[in-house]
Every structure is written in C-alpha cells, then in structure tokens.
Enzyme design. Sequence first.
Site, short mmCIF file in Angstrom:
data_model
loop_
_atom_site.label_atom_id
_atom_site.label_comp_id
_atom_site.label_asym_id
_atom_site.label_seq_id
_atom_site.Cartn_x
_atom_site.Cartn_y
_atom_site.Cartn_z
N GLY A 15 0.83 -1.20 0.00
CA GLY A 15 0.00 0.00 0.00
C GLY A 15 0.87 1.24 0.00
N CYS A 16 0.31 2.33 0.45
CA CYS A 16 1.01 3.60 0.46
C CYS A 16 2.31 3.51 1.25
CB CYS A 16 0.10 4.68 1.06
SG CYS A 16 0.89 6.28 1.21
#
Length: 170
Positions: A15-16
């Site tokens: 993810g981020c």
Amino acid sequence: MAENDNHNRMTFGGGCFWGMEKHFREEFGSAIRSVQVGYAGGTLANPTYENVCQGDTGHAEAITAIYDPEKVSYRKLLDFFWSIHDPTTKNAQGMDRGTQYRSVVFYHTPEQKTEAENYKKELQASKFNKPIVTEIVEATTFYPAEEYHQNYLKKNPHGYCNHFRRWTQN
C-alpha cells in the site's frame, strides 16, 4: 545504501509507502539503520511519483531498509509487514487502488525468498480465511521517491495513512 548490504536489506510493498515507512520506523527504531520510500518492481528507469500513479510502469510503492540482524530477524520484519496491511486484497489498500499498491515482498537473497514463502504458507494456514495475494519476487532496482515523500508522515502528522497493526507476533 551499499550493494553489499543485501543480506541485511528488506524491501516490501504494502500500500502507500508513507504508512509502511512510519510504522517500520516506529516499531523497530535503531534496528532499522536506514529506510527509504520509493518504487520497485517496474520497468521504467528513474520513475517519478506521477509516472507510478498512472499504473503502467509496473512499480509498487515500497520501502527498502538496512536492518541490524543482531536486533531484529528477517522473520520478525516479515511478520510486522504482513500485520500492518491486508495481504488478501489485490492491488489495493484502504482507499488506495492500483497495481502500485499491491502487496509484495522483494527478496534480496535465496534465504529471504525461502523464509518469505514459508512464512506466507504459515500465515495462510493460521490467520487468513481468504487467500494471501502477496507476491514474492526477486528485488530489482529500487528507485528512491522524491524527497517530499521521505518521512512524509513525520513531516505531515495529519497525513493519510491506512496502515494499522492487525496482530502481534506469538
């Protein structure tokens, strides 16, 4: 980070990269000697954030770090990695969507590959009802992200982060 540090280097995408970096720094402190956010696993040389966000470079947002094996094991790093994101969602974490947000372990040594594969199987059998979709692939060139992404959540404490601890190691 020197090339000869591969035995003590970890590279993960989940993810981020802002949240991944923040949580690894907070959890492991001095056991993580250096950490960078950036782009891994793609085909475009020297990608920018804008390139990667288009979703056609093949890169994942990732973190890479040199860790001290006297203070933390690769298995503990893997456990933490899998515990702070959802490895059962393909190409998405929270509100973030796209291949750049996929769950991926980039291994640097054959030992890391074996450990990641074995631990993924253990987790699948013990913690998840849905299939773990985390890719386990050989690390290639890691491209550091732009400076404003480094330590982003420390510089911007109210910034968006969808990572949280789902379990603790037994």
